[in-house]
Write an enzyme that holds these catalytic residues in place. Structure first.
Site, mmCIF file in Angstrom:
data_model
loop_
_atom_site.group_PDB
_atom_site.id
_atom_site.type_symbol
_atom_site.label_atom_id
_atom_site.label_comp_id
_atom_site.label_asym_id
_atom_site.label_seq_id
_atom_site.Cartn_x
_atom_site.Cartn_y
_atom_site.Cartn_z
ATOM 1 C CB SER A 1 -1.014 -0.161 1.204
ATOM 2 O OG SER A 1 -0.169 0.069 2.479
ATOM 3 C CE LYS A 2 -1.935 6.463 -2.837
ATOM 4 N NZ LYS A 2 -2.639 7.668 -3.131
ATOM 5 N NE ARG A 3 0.038 -0.219 6.047
ATOM 6 C CZ ARG A 3 0.476 -0.901 6.764
ATOM 7 N NH1 ARG A 3 1.412 -1.046 7.160
ATOM 8 N NH2 ARG A 3 0.048 -2.327 6.464
ATOM 9 C CG HIS A 4 3.753 -1.444 2.823
ATOM 10 N ND1 HIS A 4 2.389 -1.955 2.587
ATOM 11 C CD2 HIS A 4 4.019 -1.782 4.144
ATOM 12 C CE1 HIS A 4 2.055 -2.624 3.581
ATOM 13 N NE2 HIS A 4 2.809 -2.525 4.790
#
Length: 468
Positions: free
Chosen positions: A240-243
């Site tokens: 995801s974007k957090r990764h």
């Protein structure tokens, strides 16, 4: 057989990191076998497809150096060809017109749920005569899937994969408005483009069974399927974007080099022994589908950053200067001819400590800063009254002794000044670094002096000596 691969993105957003890896694997496989790498824009979803997204995909591929060997194919422009194939299958009895209404289809789904069966079309119109068709109803076209036996895919990555044909319902090829579905368009385009190897994420594996049946219905040769594992985050969860599931353009903006991103993406789901640093030429020589694993790869921004630092050190100094000048401008520095000369002279030392182009630009800023340069907190603390007095002695010695402006001569001269003053070398070197760079940490002191040049060194020393 000449190898032809394709990358087929849907232009509904940026070129994300997973798509970039798929493109890379297709490009490398084609290059390894001396074949062709093609690009197909799957823009049949007219509501979500945008020109901005198409431009972003092209831009990302260009930046990564993954240039297709032919002009891109736009899937939407081929919809008449897709419909032609569907109608051919109807004419040959391999597909049929289905007049089931939305209400009838929902009733089928409800019955399947109640009976705890997989939700499948029940074949109501599979063998009915067209004379029974209700008036004024536009039909869809469905393919006749086999109802017994099994379908086997010999996947170049996943191995032998089997599905029972009872699980494959009669999928729609043409919608009621005559537009083709994704499944039909993909198969027709892959055939017409001569694609020999379909290399894509393993989230498409279920599609392969249905697409294989469509290839067979048309009597077309099946391409080799190769479904590569998806990319997960460091915690094993879906990326995801957090990764770091960002667009390729975001990594460029953060200061990553394309060669570093290529190397890193190569190692996400593919391996060649324990090799980690693999340049593009070596990757082309080594890459084959046998090196792809079956398990999901894990994205790690720290590993990408470490690789980027390696490739920064390998880059030509002049190229790095050109890359950081716009970043310096964003930081508010106007880089003129003298600043460019200093950057080129000092780049060899600067790039040894940088991890990304942003780091490099920030580290290089003191070379192009106008006098008096700004001092950070550590530099200000180093410029005590005693330190400024010692700098004044050194400044006078520079004029008196006129040492050659080479690293060796400047170091010898500075050490001579401290010996005569009866102090340790660090007592002079640390405040000199602060005065010349505005920082407590920098490339080698005498390397910096040579890059700045005699006039700028003397001026910056005078500014520091006079500082309150």
């Amino acid at each position: 057989m000449s190898v032809i691969t394709r990358f087929a993105p849907s232009p509904t957003g940026f070129l994300h990191i997973g798509g970039a890896r798929t493109a890379l694997f297709n490009w490398l496989f084609a290059r390894h076998h001396g074949g062709q790498f093609l690009l197909r824009v799957e823009d049949t979803d007219r509501q979500r497809s945008t020109e901005a997204a198409i431009d972003a995909i092209f831009d990302g591929l260009d930046w990564l150096g993954l240039v297709p060997d032919q002009p891109p194919v736009y899937q939407f422009t081929r919809r008449a060809r897709h419909a032609e194939v569907a109608e051919q299958l109807v004419a040959e009895g391999r597909a049929y017109h289905c007049y089931s209404s939305p209400e009838e289809l929902e009733a089928m789904r409800e019955r399947a749920r109640a009976e705890k069966r997989p939700i499948r079309y029940d074949g109501t119109w599979r063998d009915r005569d067209a004379s029974e068709a209700p008036a004024g109803v536009a039909p869809v076209v469905r393919i006749k899937m086999p109802q017994t036996g099994e379908t086997v895919i010999s996947d170049a990555v996943q191995g032998r994969v089997v599905v029972q044909n009872a699980e494959l319902d009669d999928m729609i090829l043409l919608r009621a408005d005559g537009t083709p579905t994704y499944m039909l368009s993909v198969v027709v385009d892959d055939h017409d483009m001569g694609v020999t190897h379909v290399v894509r994420g393993d989230d498409h594996l279920n599609n392969a069974f249905r697409q294989a049946k469509l290839f067979e219905a048309m009597g077309w040769e099946l391409p080799v399927f190769a479904h590569i594992p998806l990319i997960h985050g460091p915690d094993g969860a879906k990326l995801s974007k957090r990764h770091g599931a960002l667009g390729v353009d975001a990594y460029r903006d953060m200061g990553f080099l394309p060669e570093a991103v290529r190397n890193y993406l190569l190692r996400l789901g593919w391996a060649h022994g324990d090799d980690e640093i693999i340049d593009t030429e070596q990757a082309i020589a080594w890459f084959d589908l046998g090196g792809c694993g079956k398990a999901a790869a894990r994205f790690d921004i720290d590993k990408l950053t470490a690789l980027n630092a390696h490739y920064l050190r390998l880059r030509d100094d002049g190229e790095l200067v050109d890359l950081i000048v716009p970043r310096l401008a964003d930081l508010g520095y106007d880089v003129e001819t003298t600043g460019l000369q200093r950057l080129r002279a000092g780049m060899a030392g600067l790039k040894q400590r940088a991890r990304r182009l942003d780091d490099l630009a920030e580290a290089a800023a003191f070379y192009v800063a106008a006098r008096p340069i700004t001092l950070d907190d550590k530099a200000r603390k180093l410029l005590t009254p005693d330190a400024r007095a010692l700098l004044a002695d050194y400044r006078r010695a520079l004029d008196r002794d006129q040492p050659a402006f080479t690293e060796e001569a400047l170091e010898a001269h500075a050490r001579g000044v401290t010996e005569r003053a009866g102090v340790g070398f660090g007592k002079l070197a640390q405040p000199m670094r602060a005065a010349l760079t505005g920082r407590g940490v920098s490339p080698g002191l005498f390397e910096v002096m040579v890059a700045l040049g005699p006039e700028e060194v003397r001026g910056r020393l005078e500014d520091a000596i006079a500082a309150d």
